[in-house]
Design a protein around this motif. Structure first.
Motif, PDB file in Angstrom:
ATOM      1  N   SER A   1       0.827  -1.207   0.000  1.00  0.00           N
ATOM      2  CA  SER A   1       0.000   0.000   0.000  1.00  0.00           C
ATOM      3  C   SER A   1       0.858   1.253   0.000  1.00  0.00           C
ATOM      4  N   GLY A   2       2.074   1.162   0.582  1.00  0.00           N
ATOM      5  CA  GLY A   2       2.986   2.301   0.583  1.00  0.00           C
ATOM      6  C   GLY A   2       3.465   2.677  -0.801  1.00  0.00           C
ATOM      7  N   TRP A   3       3.388   1.749  -1.752  1.00  0.00           N
ATOM      8  CA  TRP A   3       3.766   2.090  -3.121  1.00  0.00           C
ATOM      9  C   TRP A   3       2.853   3.158  -3.699  1.00  0.00           C
ATOM     10  N   LEU A   4       1.613   3.167  -3.262  1.00  0.00           N
ATOM     11  CA  LEU A   4       0.684   4.178  -3.766  1.00  0.00           C
ATOM     12  C   LEU A   4       1.133   5.578  -3.353  1.00  0.00           C
ATOM     13  N   THR A   5       1.534   5.751  -2.114  1.00  0.00           N
ATOM     14  CA  THR A   5       1.917   7.082  -1.652  1.00  0.00           C
ATOM     15  C   THR A   5       3.293   7.505  -2.162  1.00  0.00           C
ATOM     16  N   SER A   6       4.200   6.539  -2.362  1.00  0.00           N
ATOM     17  CA  SER A   6       5.558   6.893  -2.782  1.00  0.00           C
ATOM     18  C   SER A   6       5.706   6.990  -4.298  1.00  0.00           C
ATOM     19  N   VAL A   7       4.962   6.180  -5.034  1.00  0.00           N
ATOM     20  CA  VAL A   7       5.119   6.127  -6.488  1.00  0.00           C
ATOM     21  C   VAL A   7       4.098   7.003  -7.206  1.00  0.00           C
TER      22      VAL A   7
ATOM     23  N   LEU B   1      -7.711  -2.490  -1.598  1.00  0.00           N
ATOM     24  CA  LEU B   1      -6.362  -2.098  -2.016  1.00  0.00           C
ATOM     25  C   LEU B   1      -6.043  -2.646  -3.405  1.00  0.00           C
ATOM     26  N   ILE B   2      -6.429  -3.884  -3.668  1.00  0.00           N
ATOM     27  CA  ILE B   2      -6.212  -4.469  -5.002  1.00  0.00           C
ATOM     28  C   ILE B   2      -6.986  -3.676  -6.058  1.00  0.00           C
ATOM     29  N   ALA B   3      -8.205  -3.237  -5.717  1.00  0.00           N
ATOM     30  CA  ALA B   3      -8.986  -2.417  -6.636  1.00  0.00           C
ATOM     31  C   ALA B   3      -8.298  -1.083  -6.921  1.00  0.00           C
ATOM     32  N   ALA B   4      -7.629  -0.515  -5.909  1.00  0.00           N
ATOM     33  CA  ALA B   4      -6.881   0.731  -6.108  1.00  0.00           C
ATOM     34  C   ALA B   4      -5.733   0.521  -7.088  1.00  0.00           C
ATOM     35  N   PHE B   5      -5.000  -0.596  -6.935  1.00  0.00           N
ATOM     36  CA  PHE B   5      -3.939  -0.911  -7.896  1.00  0.00           C
ATOM     37  C   PHE B   5      -4.497  -1.055  -9.308  1.00  0.00           C
ATOM     38  N   ALA B   6      -5.637  -1.728  -9.426  1.00  0.00           N
ATOM     39  CA  ALA B   6      -6.245  -1.935 -10.741  1.00  0.00           C
ATOM     40  C   ALA B   6      -6.646  -0.608 -11.378  1.00  0.00           C
TER      41      ALA B   6
ATOM     42  N   LEU C   1      10.134  -0.209   9.274  1.00  0.00           N
ATOM     43  CA  LEU C   1      10.673  -1.015   8.172  1.00  0.00           C
ATOM     44  C   LEU C   1       9.840  -0.853   6.909  1.00  0.00           C
ATOM     45  N   LYS C   2       8.520  -0.796   7.101  1.00  0.00           N
ATOM     46  CA  LYS C   2       7.625  -0.573   5.963  1.00  0.00           C
ATOM     47  C   LYS C   2       7.907   0.765   5.295  1.00  0.00           C
ATOM     48  N   ASP C   3       8.108   1.796   6.110  1.00  0.00           N
ATOM     49  CA  ASP C   3       8.376   3.123   5.563  1.00  0.00           C
ATOM     50  C   ASP C   3       9.725   3.187   4.863  1.00  0.00           C
ATOM     51  N   THR C   4      10.650   2.295   5.242  1.00  0.00           N
ATOM     52  CA  THR C   4      11.967   2.267   4.614  1.00  0.00           C
ATOM     53  C   THR C   4      11.971   1.406   3.356  1.00  0.00           C
ATOM     54  N   LEU C   5      11.405   0.191   3.469  1.00  0.00           N
ATOM     55  CA  LEU C   5      11.450  -0.753   2.355  1.00  0.00           C
ATOM     56  C   LEU C   5      10.419  -0.433   1.275  1.00  0.00           C
ATOM     57  N   GLY C   6       9.257   0.068   1.697  1.00  0.00           N
ATOM     58  CA  GLY C   6       8.184   0.316   0.741  1.00  0.00           C
ATOM     59  C   GLY C   6       8.565   1.283  -0.368  1.00  0.00           C
ATOM     60  N   PRO C   7       8.970   2.517  -0.037  1.00  0.00           N
ATOM     61  CA  PRO C   7       9.344   3.454  -1.097  1.00  0.00           C
ATOM     62  C   PRO C   7      10.516   2.959  -1.954  1.00  0.00           C
ATOM     63  N   ALA C   8      11.500   2.292  -1.309  1.00  0.00           N
ATOM     64  CA  ALA C   8      12.651   1.810  -2.081  1.00  0.00           C
ATOM     65  C   ALA C   8      12.218   0.771  -3.117  1.00  0.00           C
ATOM     66  N   ALA C   9      11.378  -0.198  -2.689  1.00  0.00           N
ATOM     67  CA  ALA C   9      10.919  -1.236  -3.625  1.00  0.00           C
ATOM     68  C   ALA C   9      10.004  -0.650  -4.686  1.00  0.00           C
ATOM     69  N   GLY C  10       9.110   0.245  -4.280  1.00  0.00           N
ATOM     70  CA  GLY C  10       8.162   0.819  -5.221  1.00  0.00           C
ATOM     71  C   GLY C  10       8.837   1.642  -6.304  1.00  0.00           C
TER      72      GLY C  10
ATOM     73  N   PRO D   1       4.679  -1.187 -10.588  1.00  0.00           N
ATOM     74  CA  PRO D   1       4.285  -1.256  -9.169  1.00  0.00           C
ATOM     75  C   PRO D   1       2.831  -1.659  -8.976  1.00  0.00           C
ATOM     76  N   TRP D   2       1.945  -1.224  -9.857  1.00  0.00           N
ATOM     77  CA  TRP D   2       0.525  -1.570  -9.717  1.00  0.00           C
ATOM     78  C   TRP D   2       0.295  -3.029 -10.118  1.00  0.00           C
ATOM     79  N   PHE D   3       1.018  -3.473 -11.127  1.00  0.00           N
ATOM     80  CA  PHE D   3       0.870  -4.855 -11.586  1.00  0.00           C
ATOM     81  C   PHE D   3       1.380  -5.837 -10.533  1.00  0.00           C
ATOM     82  N   VAL D   4       2.537  -5.537  -9.938  1.00  0.00           N
ATOM     83  CA  VAL D   4       3.108  -6.401  -8.908  1.00  0.00           C
ATOM     84  C   VAL D   4       2.335  -6.264  -7.590  1.00  0.00           C
ATOM     85  N   GLY D   5       1.817  -5.068  -7.334  1.00  0.00           N
ATOM     86  CA  GLY D   5       1.125  -4.812  -6.079  1.00  0.00           C
ATOM     87  C   GLY D   5      -0.097  -5.681  -5.868  1.00  0.00           C
ATOM     88  N   MET D   6      -0.791  -6.033  -6.957  1.00  0.00           N
ATOM     89  CA  MET D   6      -2.023  -6.822  -6.817  1.00  0.00           C
ATOM     90  C   MET D   6      -1.758  -8.221  -6.261  1.00  0.00           C
TER      91      MET D   6
END
Length: 428
Positions: A252-258, A312-317, A372-381, A392-397
């Motif tokens: 879910s952090g990918w949404l805010t960072s990406v 959350l999956i619907a948001a990625f879609a 850890l989420k705040d550190t790893l999430g933006p980096a991965a996203g 990010p949206w395709f993998v996030g689902m």
């Protein structure tokens, strides 16, 4: 069309007024300690909202930090929290809620004030790490005060109120920060300092001690009262819960960072409009969190988790199929709804596992996973975004789906064990 938007704005304004009156009734009906804790959530959110939108500009223009080091400088803030929490995260279970909160708010507030005067990368980094150390115990201890002072069956509701107060602070903070920035970019730190030190005054004059110390025989008392969070991670139930919730929150952090990069690179929004989009998302939480919590109060925890993951999956879609304004607004709206479902649920689940003498320790363990989420999430996203804008949206689902199912299974297993323990304790 223009008139239609005026009606929508008027409707939201009227709903906000009704929320103000409902908040007043919540504060007057809640125990004093709970009211103080809710006030602290607002002030901490406000302090964060005042400074964060202007941090990068201050670092470059006032503190003399070059652009390539700004990200690392900001990381010092979370690094201080992440490093300190394993050692002092549960100290409120040993010393008490009131002294820990008082020291924490004083340390954070004075640290913000000091940032107004420092210059250069090294000095700013030292101050930010220090602020992170003091803040490492702040959120877990405030949440522990709420859990201490209300019945267990009201946890989900009052943690919902806490989210509303925090988001209200994040909505009001940037507005005040904008006014302070007209005078000086560094003045935003003084605004954050005033808000946090006001919290210290409220704690000093109004907060009663809520920790009830229980006698435990032998060495077990000393072991379980350690200020670090190791005793909490010995609980396999908590470890499983935190691991899968972290996976869900990372995605879910990918949404805010990406999403800001996605919106600006697509030419859909300007950077300032992205800020307005996230202000809209925070406002949704302020307006509708309590309504959602009331409507779904009787829904089981298991289905709340599944619902949060599905939204959350619907948001990625929505973002996968559209980078236009409709897709962006729908994406952040669904993200807000997902967080309304899951945000109050996680501390509620943690409190159902925590012994009464270790609530702050268990909440501090959750704080570590949040860092850890705040550190790893933006980096991965952002890494995925660098490969492809929609990756990010395709993998996030599938990531969100797997984390949701695993978390639901963990909750189901815990609830079955709890029900079995209760039935075996009943007389035949």
């Amino acid at each position: 069309m223009h008139l239609h938007y005026k009606f929508i704005a008027f409707g939201l304004f009227m709903r906000l007024l009704s929320k103000i009156s409902s908040f007043y009734s919540i504060f007057t009906n809640a125990p004093l300690a709970t009211s103080v804790a809710l006030s602290l959530f607002f002030l901490v959110g406000f302090a964060d909202g005042v400074l964060m939108p202007f941090f990068a500009m201050w670092a470059e223009k006032d503190a003399g930090v070059t652009a390539e080091y700004i990200g690392l400088l900001l990381a010092c803030y979370s690094a201080g929290e992440l490093l300190a929490t394993p050692f002092v995260g549960g100290i409120a279970d040993r010393l008490g809620r009131r002294p820990v909160l008082l020291i924490s708010t004083l340390g954070v507030g004075l640290g913000f004030a000091l940032l107004y005067f420092v210059h250069g990368v090294f000095a700013s980094a030292i101050v930010l790490i220090s602020i992170g150390v003091f803040e490492s115990v702040l959120h877990p201890t405030i949440s522990a005060v709420i859990a201490d002072s209300i019945p267990a069956d009201q946890n989900r509701y009052y943690f919902s109120v806490a989210r509303v107060m925090s988001n209200a602070g994040h909505v009001a903070g940037p507005a005040v920060g904008s006014l302070l920035a007209l005078y000086s970019l560094g003045a935003v730190f003084l605004g954050s300092a005033v808000a946090t030190l006001l919290g210290a005054l409220i704690i000093f004059f109004c907060l009663p001690e809520t920790l009830i110390k229980k006698d435990i025989n032998g060495d077990e008392e000393e072991d379980e009262s350690l200020s670090g969070i190791l005793p909490a991670f010995r609980d396999a139930r908590l470890s499983g819960l935190l691991m899968w919730s972290m996976c869900l929150q990372i995605s879910s952090g990918w949404l805010t960072s990406v999403l800001p990069l996605y919106a600006v690179d697509a030419g859909t929004l300007t950077p300032s409009q992205v800020g307005l989009l996230f202000t809209y998302a925070a406002t949704l939480t302020v307006l509708f969190q309590l309504w959602v919590s009331r409507v779904l109060a009787s829904v089981a925890n298991l289905w709340m988790v599944i619902g949060s993951g599905a939204v959350l999956i619907a948001a990625f879609a929505a973002l996968l199929f559209s980078s236009g304004i409709v897709g962006l607004v729908l994406g952040v709206s669904l993200l807000s709804l997902s967080q309304m479902l899951f945000g109050p649920l996680l501390p509620t689940l943690i409190m159902s596992l925590a012994p009464s003498h270790a609530r702050a320790t268990y909440l501090a363990a959750a704080s570590v996973t949040a860092d850890l989420k705040d550190t790893l999430g933006p980096a991965a996203g952002t890494f995925l975004y660098g490969i492809s804008a929609r990756l990010p949206w395709f993998v996030g689902m599938p990531v969100a789906l797997c984390a949701t199912l695993a978390l639901a299974f963990t909750i189901r297993r815990h609830e079955r064990r709890a029900a079995s323990a209760i039935s075996s304790a009943l007389p035949e």
